[in-house]
Design a protein around this motif. Structure first.
Motif, PDB file in Angstrom:
ATOM      1  N   ARG A 149       0.858  -1.192   0.000  1.00  0.00           N
ATOM      2  CA  ARG A 149       0.000   0.000   0.000  1.00  0.00           C
ATOM      3  C   ARG A 149       0.889   1.235   0.000  1.00  0.00           C
ATOM      4  O   ARG A 149       1.782   1.387   0.820  1.00  0.00           O
ATOM      5  CB  ARG A 149      -0.917  -0.010   1.216  1.00  0.00           C
ATOM      6  N   SER A 150       0.630   2.108  -0.910  1.00  0.00           N
ATOM      7  CA  SER A 150       1.465   3.298  -1.064  1.00  0.00           C
ATOM      8  C   SER A 150       0.794   4.500  -0.420  1.00  0.00           C
ATOM      9  O   SER A 150      -0.411   4.662  -0.460  1.00  0.00           O
ATOM     10  CB  SER A 150       1.683   3.590  -2.546  1.00  0.00           C
ATOM     11  N   ARG A 151       1.628   5.344   0.165  1.00  0.00           N
ATOM     12  CA  ARG A 151       1.121   6.608   0.714  1.00  0.00           C
ATOM     13  C   ARG A 151       1.204   7.720  -0.328  1.00  0.00           C
ATOM     14  O   ARG A 151       0.823   8.839  -0.066  1.00  0.00           O
ATOM     15  CB  ARG A 151       1.922   6.981   1.954  1.00  0.00           C
ATOM     16  N   MET A 152       1.723   7.378  -1.479  1.00  0.00           N
ATOM     17  CA  MET A 152       1.830   8.363  -2.555  1.00  0.00           C
ATOM     18  C   MET A 152       0.481   8.485  -3.251  1.00  0.00           C
ATOM     19  O   MET A 152      -0.042   7.506  -3.776  1.00  0.00           O
ATOM     20  CB  MET A 152       2.887   7.933  -3.572  1.00  0.00           C
ATOM     21  N   THR A 153      -0.068   9.676  -3.228  1.00  0.00           N
ATOM     22  CA  THR A 153      -1.365   9.899  -3.873  1.00  0.00           C
ATOM     23  C   THR A 153      -1.308  11.062  -4.851  1.00  0.00           C
ATOM     24  O   THR A 153      -2.336  11.523  -5.314  1.00  0.00           O
ATOM     25  CB  THR A 153      -2.445  10.171  -2.811  1.00  0.00           C
ATOM     26  N   ALA A 154      -0.107  11.514  -5.141  1.00  0.00           N
ATOM     27  CA  ALA A 154       0.037  12.669  -6.037  1.00  0.00           C
ATOM     28  C   ALA A 154      -0.468  12.309  -7.431  1.00  0.00           C
ATOM     29  O   ALA A 154      -0.327  11.183  -7.889  1.00  0.00           O
ATOM     30  CB  ALA A 154       1.498  13.095  -6.110  1.00  0.00           C
ATOM     31  N   PRO A 155      -1.078  13.290  -8.115  1.00  0.00           N
ATOM     32  CA  PRO A 155      -1.510  13.021  -9.489  1.00  0.00           C
ATOM     33  C   PRO A 155      -0.308  12.663 -10.361  1.00  0.00           C
ATOM     34  O   PRO A 155       0.764  13.238 -10.229  1.00  0.00           O
ATOM     35  CB  PRO A 155      -2.109  14.352  -9.936  1.00  0.00           C
ATOM     36  N   GLY A 156      -0.490  11.683 -11.214  1.00  0.00           N
ATOM     37  CA  GLY A 156       0.584  11.276 -12.103  1.00  0.00           C
ATOM     38  C   GLY A 156       1.547  10.277 -11.497  1.00  0.00           C
ATOM     39  O   GLY A 156       2.452   9.793 -12.163  1.00  0.00           O
ATOM     40  N   TYR A 157       1.355   9.943 -10.216  1.00  0.00           N
ATOM     41  CA  TYR A 157       2.239   8.971  -9.586  1.00  0.00           C
ATOM     42  C   TYR A 157       1.927   7.574 -10.119  1.00  0.00           C
ATOM     43  O   TYR A 157       0.781   7.183 -10.228  1.00  0.00           O
ATOM     44  CB  TYR A 157       2.072   8.978  -8.066  1.00  0.00           C
ATOM     45  N   THR A 158       2.957   6.843 -10.467  1.00  0.00           N
ATOM     46  CA  THR A 158       2.799   5.445 -10.850  1.00  0.00           C
ATOM     47  C   THR A 158       3.752   4.611 -10.007  1.00  0.00           C
ATOM     48  O   THR A 158       4.846   5.055  -9.660  1.00  0.00           O
ATOM     49  CB  THR A 158       3.114   5.218 -12.338  1.00  0.00           C
ATOM     50  N   HIS A 159       3.334   3.422  -9.683  1.00  0.00           N
ATOM     51  CA  HIS A 159       4.152   2.522  -8.883  1.00  0.00           C
ATOM     52  C   HIS A 159       5.349   2.054  -9.706  1.00  0.00           C
ATOM     53  O   HIS A 159       5.256   1.900 -10.923  1.00  0.00           O
ATOM     54  CB  HIS A 159       3.306   1.325  -8.437  1.00  0.00           C
ATOM     55  N   LEU A 160       6.453   1.813  -9.031  1.00  0.00           N
ATOM     56  CA  LEU A 160       7.682   1.375  -9.687  1.00  0.00           C
ATOM     57  C   LEU A 160       7.449   0.132 -10.543  1.00  0.00           C
ATOM     58  O   LEU A 160       7.966   0.029 -11.654  1.00  0.00           O
ATOM     59  CB  LEU A 160       8.759   1.096  -8.631  1.00  0.00           C
ATOM     60  N   LEU A 161       6.648  -0.809 -10.054  1.00  0.00           N
ATOM     61  CA  LEU A 161       6.414  -2.038 -10.801  1.00  0.00           C
ATOM     62  C   LEU A 161       5.640  -1.785 -12.092  1.00  0.00           C
ATOM     63  O   LEU A 161       5.777  -2.528 -13.055  1.00  0.00           O
ATOM     64  CB  LEU A 161       5.671  -3.058  -9.942  1.00  0.00           C
ATOM     65  N   ASP A 162       4.830  -0.737 -12.111  1.00  0.00           N
ATOM     66  CA  ASP A 162       4.095  -0.404 -13.337  1.00  0.00           C
ATOM     67  C   ASP A 162       5.009   0.162 -14.415  1.00  0.00           C
ATOM     68  O   ASP A 162       4.631   0.216 -15.580  1.00  0.00           O
ATOM     69  CB  ASP A 162       2.986   0.611 -13.042  1.00  0.00           C
ATOM     70  N   GLU A 163       6.190   0.574 -14.020  1.00  0.00           N
ATOM     71  CA  GLU A 163       7.133   1.191 -14.957  1.00  0.00           C
ATOM     72  C   GLU A 163       8.132   0.195 -15.549  1.00  0.00           C
ATOM     73  O   GLU A 163       8.931   0.557 -16.404  1.00  0.00           O
ATOM     74  CB  GLU A 163       7.902   2.320 -14.261  1.00  0.00           C
TER      75      GLU A 163
ATOM     76  N   LYS B 148      11.893   4.145 -14.157  1.00  0.00           N
ATOM     77  CA  LYS B 148      12.280   5.162 -13.181  1.00  0.00           C
ATOM     78  C   LYS B 148      13.741   4.954 -12.810  1.00  0.00           C
ATOM     79  O   LYS B 148      14.205   3.828 -12.668  1.00  0.00           O
ATOM     80  CB  LYS B 148      11.391   5.073 -11.939  1.00  0.00           C
ATOM     81  N   TYR B 149      14.439   6.038 -12.627  1.00  0.00           N
ATOM     82  CA  TYR B 149      15.877   5.967 -12.384  1.00  0.00           C
ATOM     83  C   TYR B 149      16.237   5.234 -11.098  1.00  0.00           C
ATOM     84  O   TYR B 149      17.315   4.674 -10.962  1.00  0.00           O
ATOM     85  CB  TYR B 149      16.493   7.376 -12.361  1.00  0.00           C
ATOM     86  N   TYR B 150      15.330   5.215 -10.122  1.00  0.00           N
ATOM     87  CA  TYR B 150      15.670   4.633  -8.831  1.00  0.00           C
ATOM     88  C   TYR B 150      15.349   3.138  -8.738  1.00  0.00           C
ATOM     89  O   TYR B 150      15.540   2.527  -7.692  1.00  0.00           O
ATOM     90  CB  TYR B 150      14.983   5.388  -7.692  1.00  0.00           C
ATOM     91  N   GLY B 151      14.900   2.536  -9.824  1.00  0.00           N
ATOM     92  CA  GLY B 151      14.603   1.107  -9.805  1.00  0.00           C
ATOM     93  C   GLY B 151      15.769   0.245  -9.345  1.00  0.00           C
ATOM     94  O   GLY B 151      15.603  -0.610  -8.459  1.00  0.00           O
ATOM     95  N   PRO B 152      16.976   0.428  -9.902  1.00  0.00           N
ATOM     96  CA  PRO B 152      18.113  -0.371  -9.437  1.00  0.00           C
ATOM     97  C   PRO B 152      18.448  -0.147  -7.966  1.00  0.00           C
ATOM     98  O   PRO B 152      18.915  -1.055  -7.279  1.00  0.00           O
ATOM     99  CB  PRO B 152      19.274   0.088 -10.327  1.00  0.00           C
ATOM    100  N   MET B 153      18.174   1.058  -7.464  1.00  0.00           N
ATOM    101  CA  MET B 153      18.441   1.323  -6.049  1.00  0.00           C
ATOM    102  C   MET B 153      17.483   0.538  -5.158  1.00  0.00           C
ATOM    103  O   MET B 153      17.876   0.031  -4.105  1.00  0.00           O
ATOM    104  CB  MET B 153      18.313   2.824  -5.758  1.00  0.00           C
ATOM    105  N   VAL B 154      16.236   0.441  -5.572  1.00  0.00           N
ATOM    106  CA  VAL B 154      15.260  -0.341  -4.805  1.00  0.00           C
ATOM    107  C   VAL B 154      15.627  -1.824  -4.878  1.00  0.00           C
ATOM    108  O   VAL B 154      15.601  -2.526  -3.871  1.00  0.00           O
ATOM    109  CB  VAL B 154      13.825  -0.097  -5.323  1.00  0.00           C
TER     110      VAL B 154
END
Length: 122
Positions: free
Chosen positions: A52-66, A82-88
């Motif tokens: 469950r994500s606390r991100m609710t900003a418009p245009g936000y997409t989950h990392l897995l969707d990318e 997303k650039y931070y995928g390898p970091m996660v």
């Protein structure tokens, strides 16, 4: 051993088989086969459960969707949009990694390989 005693039928059949495989393994066909495997892998990663994500900003997409794949001239790449995928996935100095792509691949690689083999060899 005389020439009459040399058995070559097996080698001829094997040679014919190799020629058939050679026809099916041109670069264009190999890329199509790799794309098949990459597409399945990306679908499996995208279908992983999401916390469950606390991100609710418009245009936000989950990392897995990318997570996506890209076919270039001579290779097929999979990765994050997303650039931070390898970091996660791998972690950083300040945080532990939460691997999702590597375990998904290891879990399903035999299925990917079988489907790619079916595609290339009929």
């Amino acid at each position: 051993m005389s020439d009459a005693e040399i058995y070559t039928d097996g080698f001829d059949a094997f040679s014919d088989l190799l020629k058939e495989y050679e026809k099916q393994t041109d670069t264009k066909n190999i890329l199509k086969v790799l794309e098949t495997g990459a597409k399945e892998f990306v679908e499996d990663v995208r279908n992983l459960p999401r916390p469950r994500s606390r991100m609710t900003a418009p245009g936000y997409t989950h990392l897995l969707d990318e997570v996506t794949y890209q076919v270039s001239k001579d290779e097929v790449l999979t990765g994050w949009g997303k650039y931070y995928g390898p970091m996660v996935e791998n972690g950083t100095i300040k945080m532990d990694g939460v691997a999702h792509m590597a375990p998904t691949f290891r879990k399903n690689k035999e299925r990917y390989y079988k489907n790619m083999q079916k595609k290339i060899f009929g």
